[in-house]
Design a protein around this motif. Structure first.
Motif, PDB file in Angstrom:
ATOM      1  N   ILE A   8     -10.219 -52.731 -16.588  1.00 43.20           N
ATOM      2  CA  ILE A   8     -10.048 -54.405 -16.607  1.00 43.20           C
ATOM      3  C   ILE A   8      -9.716 -54.305 -18.702  1.00 43.20           C
ATOM      4  O   ILE A   8      -8.769 -54.741 -19.850  1.00 43.20           O
ATOM      5  CB  ILE A   8     -10.969 -55.546 -16.517  1.00 43.20           C
ATOM      6  CG1 ILE A   8     -10.590 -54.842 -15.213  1.00 43.20           C
ATOM      7  CG2 ILE A   8     -10.223 -56.669 -17.270  1.00 43.20           C
ATOM      8  CD1 ILE A   8     -11.625 -56.383 -14.587  1.00 43.20           C
ATOM      9  N   GLY A   9     -11.260 -54.142 -19.022  1.00 49.79           N
ATOM     10  CA  GLY A   9     -11.323 -54.023 -20.739  1.00 49.79           C
ATOM     11  C   GLY A   9     -10.669 -53.038 -21.275  1.00 49.79           C
ATOM     12  O   GLY A   9     -10.084 -53.589 -21.986  1.00 49.79           O
ATOM     13  N   VAL A  10     -10.372 -51.940 -20.704  1.00 50.75           N
ATOM     14  CA  VAL A  10      -9.359 -50.717 -21.757  1.00 50.75           C
ATOM     15  C   VAL A  10      -8.192 -51.313 -21.912  1.00 50.75           C
ATOM     16  O   VAL A  10      -7.496 -51.226 -22.849  1.00 50.75           O
ATOM     17  CB  VAL A  10      -9.671 -49.182 -21.409  1.00 50.75           C
ATOM     18  CG1 VAL A  10      -8.041 -48.555 -21.386  1.00 50.75           C
ATOM     19  CG2 VAL A  10     -11.332 -48.555 -21.463  1.00 50.75           C
ATOM     20  N   ALA A  49      -1.658 -54.499 -19.665  1.00 52.92           N
ATOM     21  CA  ALA A  49      -1.728 -55.144 -19.276  1.00 52.92           C
ATOM     22  C   ALA A  49      -1.763 -55.028 -17.374  1.00 52.92           C
ATOM     23  O   ALA A  49      -2.593 -55.413 -16.282  1.00 52.92           O
ATOM     24  CB  ALA A  49      -1.095 -55.816 -19.330  1.00 52.92           C
ATOM     25  N   SER A  50      -1.059 -53.635 -17.264  1.00 53.30           N
ATOM     26  CA  SER A  50      -1.164 -53.796 -15.342  1.00 53.30           C
ATOM     27  C   SER A  50      -2.110 -52.972 -14.968  1.00 53.30           C
ATOM     28  O   SER A  50      -2.437 -52.858 -14.106  1.00 53.30           O
ATOM     29  CB  SER A  50       0.511 -52.798 -15.542  1.00 53.30           C
ATOM     30  OG  SER A  50       1.699 -53.760 -15.622  1.00 53.30           O
ATOM     31  N   VAL A  51      -2.795 -51.716 -15.575  1.00 55.62           N
ATOM     32  CA  VAL A  51      -3.979 -52.147 -15.639  1.00 55.62           C
ATOM     33  C   VAL A  51      -5.051 -52.537 -15.043  1.00 55.62           C
ATOM     34  O   VAL A  51      -5.969 -52.807 -14.478  1.00 55.62           O
ATOM     35  CB  VAL A  51      -4.328 -50.523 -16.823  1.00 55.62           C
ATOM     36  CG1 VAL A  51      -6.002 -50.137 -16.382  1.00 55.62           C
ATOM     37  CG2 VAL A  51      -3.661 -49.438 -16.640  1.00 55.62           C
ATOM     38  N   SER A  52      -5.224 -53.567 -16.004  1.00 56.92           N
ATOM     39  CA  SER A  52      -6.056 -54.697 -15.728  1.00 56.92           C
ATOM     40  C   SER A  52      -5.753 -55.697 -14.937  1.00 56.92           C
ATOM     41  O   SER A  52      -6.407 -55.987 -13.956  1.00 56.92           O
ATOM     42  CB  SER A  52      -6.020 -55.837 -17.685  1.00 56.92           C
ATOM     43  OG  SER A  52      -6.225 -55.058 -18.267  1.00 56.92           O
ATOM     44  N   PHE A  53      -4.316 -55.999 -14.532  1.00 53.93           N
ATOM     45  CA  PHE A  53      -4.030 -56.669 -13.661  1.00 53.93           C
ATOM     46  C   PHE A  53      -4.702 -56.493 -12.394  1.00 53.93           C
ATOM     47  O   PHE A  53      -4.925 -56.933 -11.071  1.00 53.93           O
ATOM     48  CB  PHE A  53      -2.300 -57.330 -13.229  1.00 53.93           C
ATOM     49  CG  PHE A  53      -2.213 -58.001 -14.981  1.00 53.93           C
ATOM     50  CD1 PHE A  53      -3.222 -58.958 -15.631  1.00 53.93           C
ATOM     51  CD2 PHE A  53      -0.983 -57.906 -15.125  1.00 53.93           C
ATOM     52  CE1 PHE A  53      -2.633 -59.452 -16.073  1.00 53.93           C
ATOM     53  CE2 PHE A  53      -0.230 -58.693 -16.146  1.00 53.93           C
ATOM     54  CZ  PHE A  53      -1.024 -59.507 -16.915  1.00 53.93           C
TER      55      PHE A  53
END
Length: 212
Positions: free
Chosen positions: A95-97, A136-140
């Motif tokens: 999420i952070g990265v 953003a997709s990695v975080s979502f």
């Protein structure tokens, strides 16, 4: 086999690190809501929160991405011990990265924002916007997965209400994200609401584990 006692200092340090994950979601949410209400030309129904990083005041949202992303990474350092799951730690870090990547690579201006930008949606995307969307997709997706990981931990501990709430938060975010990604009307709003619901539930769940 005898359990190895964990020093109190180690436990306290892990809790302090993990507490950063309680702070990040409300900071992100409040920052976005205040900007959405005050930035000229911004419409949260049409414009993703990421577009707040554009324009003269774009540094505010960029800072929000960086600060909350770093807090999520810090939380990951203690999450395995406090939340009882290696996957919880990995997902918090992701999420952070993802947020930090989104801060470095911005979206393209479109649909009248910032002021002076021609109306209408983009027909092509720049390379930096593609990278922004990837981060953003990695975080979502990590937020959605973390809802289910923590829900499973609550279920294993017999805390069914928390388990159900976590699954509901994850499903709601998944639905809001799918609606936004398929170009649904008001998709920017459903995306933000999904982030707000899921990530703030994660914060509440983390606080619950810290108090246990």
């Amino acid at each position: 086999m005898t359990d190895i006692a964990i020093p109190a200092a180690t436990r306290d340090r892990a809790k302090l690190l993990t507490a950063a994950g309680v702070v990040a979601p409300p900071v992100f949410t409040v920052a976005a809501v205040v900007q959405a209400a005050t930035r000229d030309g911004y419409d949260i129904v049409r414009h993703p929160v990421s577009m707040l990083a554009l324009g003269d005041l774009g540094w505010v949202q960029t800072t929000s991405f960086v600060v909350t992303g770093l807090l999520a990474v810090v939380a990951a350092a203690g999450a395995r011990r406090v939340l009882g799951s290696a996957w919880a730690a990995r997902l918090s870090a992701m999420i952070g990265v993802g947020l930090i990547v989104a801060a470095v690579f911005r979206m393209d201006a479109s649909d009248g924002f910032p002021l002076g930008t021609p109306a209408g949606r983009l027909t092509t995307m720049s390379g930096h916007m593609i990278l922004h969307n990837a981060g953003a997709s990695v975080s979502f997706f990590s937020m959605i997965a973390l809802c289910f990981v923590l829900a499973a931990r609550f279920r294993a501990d017999g805390q069914q209400a928390w388990a159900v709430a976590g699954r509901v938060a994850g499903v709601l975010f998944a639905l809001g994200l799918a609606w936004a990604m398929t170009g649904g009307r008001g998709g920017a709003l459903t995306l933000f609401l999904g982030v707000a619901v899921a990530w703030n539930w994660i914060a509440a769940a983390t606080a619950r584990r810290l108090s246990a």
